[in-house]
Write a protein that holds these residues in place. Structure first.
Motif, mmCIF file in Angstrom:
data_model
loop_
_atom_site.group_PDB
_atom_site.id
_atom_site.type_symbol
_atom_site.label_atom_id
_atom_site.label_comp_id
_atom_site.label_asym_id
_atom_site.label_seq_id
_atom_site.Cartn_x
_atom_site.Cartn_y
_atom_site.Cartn_z
ATOM 1 N N LEU A 18 0.857 -1.182 0.000
ATOM 2 C CA LEU A 18 0.000 0.000 0.000
ATOM 3 C C LEU A 18 0.890 1.227 0.000
ATOM 4 O O LEU A 18 2.016 1.192 0.509
ATOM 5 N N SER A 19 0.370 2.307 -0.550
ATOM 6 C CA SER A 19 1.092 3.572 -0.539
ATOM 7 C C SER A 19 0.225 4.632 0.099
ATOM 8 O O SER A 19 -0.936 4.803 -0.289
ATOM 9 N N LEU A 20 0.779 5.335 1.066
ATOM 10 C CA LEU A 20 0.085 6.433 1.731
ATOM 11 C C LEU A 20 0.655 7.763 1.251
ATOM 12 O O LEU A 20 1.839 7.875 0.950
ATOM 13 N N SER A 21 -0.212 8.765 1.224
ATOM 14 C CA SER A 21 0.202 10.123 0.888
ATOM 15 C C SER A 21 -0.266 11.072 1.973
ATOM 16 O O SER A 21 -1.267 10.816 2.647
ATOM 17 N N CYS A 22 0.461 12.156 2.125
ATOM 18 C CA CYS A 22 0.070 13.186 3.085
ATOM 19 C C CYS A 22 0.359 14.537 2.447
ATOM 20 O O CYS A 22 1.525 14.874 2.201
ATOM 21 N N ALA A 23 -0.693 15.289 2.178
ATOM 22 C CA ALA A 23 -0.559 16.607 1.571
ATOM 23 C C ALA A 23 -0.540 17.670 2.660
ATOM 24 O O ALA A 23 -1.398 17.662 3.556
ATOM 25 N N ALA A 24 0.420 18.570 2.581
ATOM 26 C CA ALA A 24 0.585 19.612 3.585
ATOM 27 C C ALA A 24 0.271 20.975 3.002
ATOM 28 O O ALA A 24 0.478 21.234 1.811
ATOM 29 N N SER A 25 -0.214 21.870 3.844
ATOM 30 C CA SER A 25 -0.452 23.252 3.452
ATOM 31 C C SER A 25 -0.279 24.143 4.665
ATOM 32 O O SER A 25 -0.341 23.687 5.802
ATOM 33 N N GLY A 26 -0.025 25.423 4.407
ATOM 34 C CA GLY A 26 0.025 26.385 5.484
ATOM 35 C C GLY A 26 1.402 26.840 5.887
ATOM 36 O O GLY A 26 1.540 27.766 6.674
ATOM 37 N N ARG A 27 2.430 26.176 5.368
ATOM 38 C CA ARG A 27 3.795 26.554 5.710
ATOM 39 C C ARG A 27 4.715 26.029 4.622
ATOM 40 O O ARG A 27 4.375 25.070 3.940
ATOM 41 N N THR A 28 5.882 26.633 4.482
ATOM 42 C CA THR A 28 6.829 26.183 3.467
ATOM 43 C C THR A 28 7.214 24.739 3.738
ATOM 44 O O THR A 28 7.866 24.433 4.744
ATOM 45 N N PHE A 29 6.806 23.868 2.835
ATOM 46 C CA PHE A 29 6.943 22.435 3.076
ATOM 47 C C PHE A 29 8.396 22.023 3.229
ATOM 48 O O PHE A 29 8.727 21.178 4.053
ATOM 49 N N SER A 30 9.272 22.635 2.435
ATOM 50 C CA SER A 30 10.676 22.231 2.471
ATOM 51 C C SER A 30 11.341 22.530 3.812
ATOM 52 O O SER A 30 12.401 21.976 4.118
#
Length: 121
Positions: A18-30
């Protein structure tokens, strides 16, 4: 504040992937260190993997799971192979500032809502 949304959980037979993903927002991801944790009922949330300058894995998943990230998409992934019934849990992604410890949930400031992974024998 960072918002995190996981996806990709589900049901799989032992030995599957299985592959999980997590999308982030609200701050510079790097600028973020990203971790995956998991939790089963009645147990503490446990560390699975981290990425942020380094990658680091719990011994229980080393060699089977791979964490990666795409900074352009502000997304972190967890590829899970050779799954075992004991991998069954709710999986959470989490974000922290870079630097410092990585394997304790107390180090993380932001959490996703979790996604269920079920591995049948």
């Amino acid at each position: 504040q960072v918002q995190l949304v996981e996806s990709g959980g589900g049901w799989v037979q032992a030995g599957g992937s299985l592959s999980l993903s997590c999308a982030a927002s609200g701050r510079t991801f790097s600028s973020l260190g990203m971790g995956w944790f998991r939790q089963t009922p009645g147990k503490e949330r446990e560390f699975v993997a981290f990425i942020g300058g380094i990658t680091y894995y719990a011994d229980s998943v080393k060699g089977r799971f791979t964490i990666s990230r795409d900074n352009a998409k502000s997304t972190v992934y967890l590829q899970m192979n050779s799954l075992k019934p004991e991998d069954t849990a709710v999986y959470y992604c989490a974000a922290k500032a870079l630097g410092g410890g990585v394997a304790r949930k107390q180090y993380y400031d932001n959490w996703g809502q979790g996604t269920q992974v079920t591995v049948s024998s």
